[in-house]
Design a protein around this motif. Structure first.
Motif, PDB file in Angstrom:
ATOM      1  N   GLY A 326       0.815  -1.213   0.000  1.00 54.94           N
ATOM      2  CA  GLY A 326       0.000   0.000   0.000  1.00 54.94           C
ATOM      3  C   GLY A 326       0.847   1.260   0.000  1.00 54.94           C
ATOM      4  O   GLY A 326       0.562   2.212  -0.738  1.00 54.94           O
ATOM      5  N   ILE A 327       1.907   1.264   0.786  1.00 58.96           N
ATOM      6  CA  ILE A 327       2.816   2.417   0.809  1.00 58.96           C
ATOM      7  C   ILE A 327       3.537   2.537  -0.522  1.00 58.96           C
ATOM      8  O   ILE A 327       3.723   3.643  -1.053  1.00 58.96           O
ATOM      9  N   GLY A 328       3.952   1.401  -1.081  1.00 59.11           N
ATOM     10  CA  GLY A 328       4.619   1.431  -2.383  1.00 59.11           C
ATOM     11  C   GLY A 328       3.728   2.011  -3.464  1.00 59.11           C
ATOM     12  O   GLY A 328       4.168   2.835  -4.286  1.00 59.11           O
ATOM     13  N   ALA A 329       2.460   1.620  -3.469  1.00 56.85           N
ATOM     14  CA  ALA A 329       1.510   2.150  -4.457  1.00 56.85           C
ATOM     15  C   ALA A 329       1.284   3.646  -4.244  1.00 56.85           C
ATOM     16  O   ALA A 329       1.178   4.414  -5.211  1.00 56.85           O
ATOM     17  N   THR A 330       1.213   4.051  -2.989  1.00 57.38           N
ATOM     18  CA  THR A 330       1.040   5.472  -2.677  1.00 57.38           C
ATOM     19  C   THR A 330       2.223   6.291  -3.182  1.00 57.38           C
ATOM     20  O   THR A 330       2.045   7.358  -3.790  1.00 57.38           O
ATOM     21  N   PHE A 331       3.435   5.795  -2.954  1.00 54.86           N
ATOM     22  CA  PHE A 331       4.638   6.504  -3.408  1.00 54.86           C
ATOM     23  C   PHE A 331       4.679   6.585  -4.933  1.00 54.86           C
ATOM     24  O   PHE A 331       5.073   7.603  -5.497  1.00 54.86           O
ATOM     25  N   TRP A 332       4.294   5.503  -5.577  1.00 55.64           N
ATOM     26  CA  TRP A 332       4.274   5.486  -7.052  1.00 55.64           C
ATOM     27  C   TRP A 332       3.325   6.562  -7.575  1.00 55.64           C
ATOM     28  O   TRP A 332       3.603   7.216  -8.576  1.00 55.64           O
ATOM     29  N   PHE A 333       2.224   6.749  -6.869  1.00 50.95           N
ATOM     30  CA  PHE A 333       1.218   7.723  -7.314  1.00 50.95           C
ATOM     31  C   PHE A 333       1.669   9.160  -7.073  1.00 50.95           C
ATOM     32  O   PHE A 333       1.451  10.032  -7.922  1.00 50.95           O
ATOM     33  N   ILE A 334       2.303   9.443  -5.927  1.00 51.40           N
ATOM     34  CA  ILE A 334       2.613  10.837  -5.577  1.00 51.40           C
ATOM     35  C   ILE A 334       4.011  11.281  -6.007  1.00 51.40           C
ATOM     36  O   ILE A 334       4.288  12.478  -6.025  1.00 51.40           O
ATOM     37  N   ASN A 335       4.891  10.346  -6.379  1.00 51.34           N
ATOM     38  CA  ASN A 335       6.253  10.747  -6.772  1.00 51.34           C
ATOM     39  C   ASN A 335       6.286  11.723  -7.949  1.00 51.34           C
ATOM     40  O   ASN A 335       7.037  12.701  -7.919  1.00 51.34           O
ATOM     41  N   PRO A 336       5.497  11.496  -9.017  1.00 52.34           N
ATOM     42  CA  PRO A 336       5.506  12.482 -10.115  1.00 52.34           C
ATOM     43  C   PRO A 336       5.089  13.874  -9.650  1.00 52.34           C
ATOM     44  O   PRO A 336       5.648  14.883 -10.094  1.00 52.34           O
ATOM     45  N   TYR A 337       4.109  13.940  -8.749  1.00 51.10           N
ATOM     46  CA  TYR A 337       3.667  15.238  -8.233  1.00 51.10           C
ATOM     47  C   TYR A 337       4.791  15.907  -7.460  1.00 51.10           C
ATOM     48  O   TYR A 337       5.038  17.104  -7.610  1.00 51.10           O
ATOM     49  N   ILE A 338       5.490  15.137  -6.618  1.00 51.62           N
ATOM     50  CA  ILE A 338       6.564  15.702  -5.804  1.00 51.62           C
ATOM     51  C   ILE A 338       7.665  16.252  -6.695  1.00 51.62           C
ATOM     52  O   ILE A 338       8.185  17.354  -6.474  1.00 51.62           O
ATOM     53  N   GLU A 339       8.032  15.503  -7.739  1.00 46.19           N
ATOM     54  CA  GLU A 339       9.115  15.939  -8.622  1.00 46.19           C
ATOM     55  C   GLU A 339       8.757  17.212  -9.375  1.00 46.19           C
ATOM     56  O   GLU A 339       9.552  18.141  -9.467  1.00 46.19           O
ATOM     57  N   GLU A 340       7.541  17.286  -9.911  1.00 50.61           N
ATOM     58  CA  GLU A 340       7.145  18.429 -10.729  1.00 50.61           C
ATOM     59  C   GLU A 340       6.782  19.645  -9.887  1.00 50.61           C
ATOM     60  O   GLU A 340       7.223  20.756 -10.150  1.00 50.61           O
ATOM     61  N   ALA A 341       5.968  19.430  -8.862  1.00 52.65           N
ATOM     62  CA  ALA A 341       5.445  20.557  -8.100  1.00 52.65           C
ATOM     63  C   ALA A 341       6.466  21.120  -7.122  1.00 52.65           C
ATOM     64  O   ALA A 341       6.503  22.325  -6.874  1.00 52.65           O
ATOM     65  N   LEU A 342       7.316  20.263  -6.539  1.00 46.62           N
ATOM     66  CA  LEU A 342       8.232  20.713  -5.493  1.00 46.62           C
ATOM     67  C   LEU A 342       9.655  20.896  -5.990  1.00 46.62           C
ATOM     68  O   LEU A 342      10.496  21.397  -5.257  1.00 46.62           O
ATOM     69  N   ASP A 343       9.934  20.493  -7.222  1.00 42.31           N
ATOM     70  CA  ASP A 343      11.271  20.650  -7.793  1.00 42.31           C
ATOM     71  C   ASP A 343      12.336  20.008  -6.908  1.00 42.31           C
ATOM     72  O   ASP A 343      13.369  20.592  -6.609  1.00 42.31           O
ATOM     73  N   VAL A 344      12.058  18.788  -6.439  1.00 43.13           N
ATOM     74  CA  VAL A 344      13.035  18.061  -5.640  1.00 43.13           C
ATOM     75  C   VAL A 344      13.738  17.049  -6.526  1.00 43.13           C
ATOM     76  O   VAL A 344      13.221  16.614  -7.548  1.00 43.13           O
ATOM     77  N   THR A 345      14.943  16.686  -6.123  1.00 44.82           N
ATOM     78  CA  THR A 345      15.742  15.773  -6.936  1.00 44.82           C
ATOM     79  C   THR A 345      15.574  14.319  -6.520  1.00 44.82           C
ATOM     80  O   THR A 345      15.930  13.414  -7.269  1.00 44.82           O
ATOM     81  N   GLU A 346      15.058  14.097  -5.317  1.00 47.46           N
ATOM     82  CA  GLU A 346      14.939  12.738  -4.806  1.00 47.46           C
ATOM     83  C   GLU A 346      13.492  12.254  -4.840  1.00 47.46           C
ATOM     84  O   GLU A 346      12.562  13.049  -4.794  1.00 47.46           O
ATOM     85  N   LYS A 347      13.338  10.939  -4.907  1.00 48.29           N
ATOM     86  CA  LYS A 347      12.012  10.331  -4.907  1.00 48.29           C
ATOM     87  C   LYS A 347      11.770   9.606  -3.592  1.00 48.29           C
ATOM     88  O   LYS A 347      12.706   9.201  -2.903  1.00 48.29           O
ATOM     89  N   LEU A 348      10.488   9.460  -3.259  1.00 43.46           N
ATOM     90  CA  LEU A 348      10.122   8.628  -2.117  1.00 43.46           C
ATOM     91  C   LEU A 348      10.412   7.170  -2.454  1.00 43.46           C
ATOM     92  O   LEU A 348      10.005   6.671  -3.498  1.00 43.46           O
ATOM     93  N   LYS A 349      11.133   6.510  -1.578  1.00 43.02           N
ATOM     94  CA  LYS A 349      11.434   5.086  -1.742  1.00 43.02           C
ATOM     95  C   LYS A 349      10.899   4.335  -0.532  1.00 43.02           C
ATOM     96  O   LYS A 349      10.935   4.836   0.584  1.00 43.02           O
ATOM     97  N   VAL A 350      10.422   3.128  -0.774  1.00 43.97           N
ATOM     98  CA  VAL A 350       9.932   2.315   0.340  1.00 43.97           C
ATOM     99  C   VAL A 350      11.129   1.779   1.115  1.00 43.97           C
ATOM    100  O   VAL A 350      11.964   1.063   0.573  1.00 43.97           O
ATOM    101  N   VAL A 351      11.232   2.177   2.371  1.00 40.55           N
ATOM    102  CA  VAL A 351      12.318   1.717   3.239  1.00 40.55           C
ATOM    103  C   VAL A 351      11.707   0.894   4.363  1.00 40.55           C
ATOM    104  O   VAL A 351      10.877   1.384   5.123  1.00 40.55           O
ATOM    105  N   VAL A 352      12.108  -0.360   4.428  1.00 41.71           N
ATOM    106  CA  VAL A 352      11.588  -1.272   5.449  1.00 41.71           C
ATOM    107  C   VAL A 352      12.730  -1.670   6.369  1.00 41.71           C
ATOM    108  O   VAL A 352      13.802  -2.060   5.906  1.00 41.71           O
ATOM    109  N   THR A 353      12.505  -1.550   7.666  1.00 44.47           N
ATOM    110  CA  THR A 353      13.528  -1.934   8.633  1.00 44.47           C
ATOM    111  C   THR A 353      13.089  -3.185   9.378  1.00 44.47           C
ATOM    112  O   THR A 353      11.886  -3.412   9.573  1.00 44.47           O
ATOM    113  N   PRO A 354      14.031  -4.008   9.810  1.00 41.80           N
ATOM    114  CA  PRO A 354      13.659  -5.208  10.583  1.00 41.80           C
ATOM    115  C   PRO A 354      12.854  -4.858  11.829  1.00 41.80           C
ATOM    116  O   PRO A 354      11.939  -5.599  12.207  1.00 41.80           O
TER     117      PRO A 354
END
Length: 832
Positions: A326-354
């Protein structure tokens, strides 16, 4: 597999609906913990990477160190990587006769510096020797790779001749945003430790082996022992590691994390427990049947634990996968918006910790154990006959199911039957009610948390709502107007500004100002408090639009006979003693009251009384270019006509004219201004600083509202699952009511009244509990941020409306499915 476990497995298969509902409840719970933990960790990872991409990857910086000090820093046990930075030149390129050509700022880095600072090559390669250089893109047309340039350093040798450095161009790069202080375009060369002699001074940036709160003391001790004058920590990066110097900020972060995680964990536990509690009667009936066949207490407990193990083995892995997906799908959906609207160079990545996976599994396993153990314990105390007949849940005494006569008179027989049913089976009623309460607390708490998070970021940041400021003395804005017509300008504001003073009675000064001010004669005089007044004059068009936006009376504000002003009644500042970020009222005055204005002359302590200005409007909204008041300040906004009426010629000369610009290309606009500006004009490009604050604010908003949306969806799923399951278990009851003559409309009427009762009861318990959590969140924020408590009325109204819509929708949906059931078959039905 022994006989008891086989029977348990067969029982689970036979009661497919109950088993499926329990599994779904556990899946939702596990998914909630996993998704929230993953979302938080992934967001912090994004902020770390984005900060590194804009400001570089380093933790501690030692300024102006010599070669020996550098060796000590490199050998330190905490040093993982050492970046060296050295200023080489800051002068003009020889052979250039154009006076408007800015100085070239040249700085050298070692290989680690080029690796860990955000150099973005567009052509060529980075320098590898001290005589190589990489130039900014704006110089690409003038020079090519392989060209040699000579730059004057503005330093002189022993003969008095100005020194010059010769460099070979190896590449070109994008305009950097992380290096401040240069007077012109920035270019970069190479340096390493072996090139330095004893007289050289460099800056050392250190990447540490261990990033924790001990690094502050360690860095200061190292600096003190080696006589290093200045140490700087990369606080904008360290805060995303959870490392802060201020004890107040650390306390706030820890308290907020503890409160939110407690709410989420309690909600998760309730979801799992409710999933088992709703159908506990069927489980006890099954255990009673085992007891009647000779099963011992130990065998019954083993059966219950085996059932919990089967459900956990299915639900926990699926819940973890569902949460991460669910988080992965959410990031996939909002990453284009973050890149275009916020002019950031990095993308949201799913980070899972033990740890997040272990936490989700641990909470689920413990809760499943408790949820299954309690029915087994209760079954051991109930006789086999009572367990099979389910008389332990159904209470039929008159006192227990007694209802008010008023309810029948007002709402009819259907409402009375609905209320009696809730009282008759309290276990199922409480499970459903508790599920609703938890959902209300979850949504309102997280909503308040996201609002508090944004408020904290606003107080910690600066109000920058423009890209470029052009200033000129004398207060004449007419000579700045042509600059507003340059290419790329999208919006502008012309503002006159004059600093004045006012003496205000103590009773009208906010307590924060009085507490944080020493009582000296410069601040207090004859019992009055000295305010610095920033008087701003907006041109007529901007003033009209601003007055309309805040809902002020324009006629009253433009009466020259009785000057009136708009006062910014909010002040925000950082207390130098405690480090707290404080928001308070700027002054305790009401509409219609007046403020005395005094003009202080530069050549003497003499003050001239200008007159009084009436408060025509109070607002916390600011126009373009103007910020909220700071400590001991009061920002007053008038039209330029009113300002001219208040000031004489001498005072108008003391005023400053400001032009604030928003532009689609700040760098090009600044260059265009530099070419045509007059000698007395100053230009400040704050786009980079404002853009960084805006990015932080928007990223925080994305995280906050994503978090809120996630929790809201989980809460809705929880309510729908609980209510639909509860109604499905009542098939026999509804069939019995139909068999004695209750019509379909009567049945729907009964269900509607039950829905209303559930909603009202849930709100009566859920709202106070939510307010208590909000107060805890507000209290934790007060360790670092001081501002007034604002009750989230819109969120509360939305939740009240939504809770009834969801309950009624869930009940109606379930009833449509139930009404298709045959009455005879439903009365005979034992399993669901």
């Amino acid at each position: 597999m022994n006989i008891v476990n086989k029977l348990t497995l067969r029982h689970l298969k036979k009661n497919k609906r109950r088993t499926l509902v329990t599994v779904i409840g556990v899946i939702i719970s596990v998914a909630m913990i996993t998704s929230v933990a993953t979302l938080s960790i992934s967001f912090l990872d994004l902020m770390k990477r984005q900060t590194m991409a804009t400001d570089g990857n380093w933790h501690v910086s030692y300024k102006n160190v010599n070669k020996n000090q550098l060796k000590t820093i490199k050998k330190d046990k905490e040093t993982k990587a050492l970046i060296i930075s050295k200023n080489i030149a800051n002068g003009t390129i020889e052979g250039t006769n154009n006076k408007n050509t800015p100085s070239l700022f040249i700085k050298a880095y070692n290989a680690e510096g080029f690796k860990h600072f955000p150099f973005q090559l567009t052509k060529g390669r980075l320098p590898q020797t001290k005589n190589e250089i990489v130039l900014p893109d704006e110089m690409k047309g003038k020079y090519r790779i392989g060209d040699q340039i000579k730059v004057g350093t503005k330093q002189r040798d022993s003969s008095g001749k100005e020194k010059a450095e010769t460099f070979t161009v190896t590449g070109f790069m994008k305009q950097q945003t992380w290096e401040f202080g240069q007077t012109g375009p920035a270019a970069f060369s190479y340096v390493n430790q072996n090139m330095l002699d004893q007289k050289d001074r460099v800056d050392a940036f250190v990447i540490l082996n261990h990033v924790n709160n001990a690094l502050f003391d360690h860095a200061e001790t190292l600096a003190k022992e080696n006589h290093i004058d200045k140490v700087i920590t990369h606080n904008s990066l360290l805060r995303y590691y959870g490392v802060t110097r201020g004890d107040f900020l650390r306390t706030t972060l820890n308290a907020l994390a503890a409160i939110i995680m407690s709410v989420i964990v309690i909600s998760s536990i309730s979801l799992i427990y409710n999933a088992f509690a709703i159908s506990v009667s069927e489980r006890l009936k099954y255990l009673g049947m085992l007891a009647s066949a000779g099963a011992t207490k130990k065998q019954k407990r083993a059966s219950v634990f085996f059932e919990g193990a089967i459900i956990g083995a299915i639900s926990i892995p699926v819940g973890i996968i569902a949460g991460i997906s669910g988080i992965g799908a959410t990031f996939w959906f909002i990453n284009p918006y973050i890149e275009e609207a916020l002019d950031v160079t990095e993308k949201l990545k799913v980070v899972v910790t033990p740890m997040s996976i272990i936490m989700a599994c641990g909470i689920s396993i413990i809760t499943i154990f408790i949820s299954t153990y309690l029915p087994a314990r209760k079954a051991s105390k109930v006789s086999a006959i009572d367990a099979i007949r389910q008389t332990h849940d159904v209470k039929l005494s008159g006192r227990t199911v007694k209802t008010s006569k008023l309810s029948r008179k007002l709402f009819g027989m259907e409402a009375e039957i609905g209320l009696k049913n809730l009282k008759r089976n309290k276990r199922r009623y409480r499970a459903t009610l508790f599920s609703l309460i938890i959902s209300i607390v979850l949504v309102l708490s997280v909503s308040f948390f996201t609002t508090s998070l944004k408020k904290s970021l606003e107080l910690a940041g600066k109000d920058i709502n423009y890209d470029i400021q052009v200033s000129s003395p004398g207060g004449n804005t007419d000579k700045l107007k042509p600059l507003a017509k340059l290419n790329h300008v999208t919006k502008y504001s012309l503002v006159q500004q004059l600093t004045l003073e006012s003496w205000v009675d103590k009773g009208m000064v906010p307590e924060n100002f009085l507490e944080d001010t020493t009582t000296n004669e410069n601040v207090f005089k004859n019992g009055k408090f000295a305010y610095d007044i920033n008087l701003y004059g907006l041109d007529e068009k901007d003033f009209k639009n601003y007055a309309k936006r805040i809902g002020a009376d324009l006629k009253e504000l433009q009466n020259p006979a009785d000057p009136a002003a708009i006062v910014i009644d909010k002040a925000s500042y950082q207390d130098p003693k405690t480090g707290k970020y404080i928001e308070t009222k700027s002054i305790n005055k009401a509409l219609g009251q007046s403020i005395d204005l005094f003009f202080s002359h530069n050549d003497a302590e003499k003050q001239t009384f200008l007159g009084k200005v009436k408060i025509g409007a109070l607002t916390d909204q600011v126009p373009m270019g103007i910020s909220k008041s700071r400590f001991g300040e009061l920002n007053i906004i008038v039209s330029q006509k009113t300002m001219h009426a208040l000031l004489n010629k001498q005072m108008e000369k003391a005023a400053q004219a400001n032009l604030y610009l928003n532009t689609s290309n700040p760098m090009e606009t600044q260059k265009a201004i530099e070419k045509v500006k007059q000698a007395d004009m100053t230009v400040e490009n704050v786009h980079q600083k404002g853009q960084k604050i805006h990015q932080q604010y928007m990223l925080m908003s994305v995280f906050s509202y994503g978090f809120l949306t996630l929790i809201t969806l989980i809460a809705i799923a929880n309510i729908l699952n609980t209510i639909s399951t509860s109604l499905s278990l009542r098939k026999r009851e509804f069939a019995m009511l139909k068999s004695v003559g209750m019509t379909e409309s009567g049945l729907y009427k009964m269900i509607n009244y039950e829905s209303i009762f559930y909603g009202i009861k849930a709100l009566l318990y859920g709202l106070p509990a939510s307010i208590a959590v909000m107060c805890l969140i507000y209290w934790s924020n007060q360790f670092t941020f001081e501002y007034g408590f604002t009750f989230p009325w819109m969120s509360l109204i939305s939740v009240v409306i939504a809770i009834f819509i969801i309950i009624i929708s869930a009940m109606l949906y379930s009833m449509r499915k139930i009404k298709k059931e045959n009455i005879i078959e439903a009365l005979k039905q034992e399993n669901i």
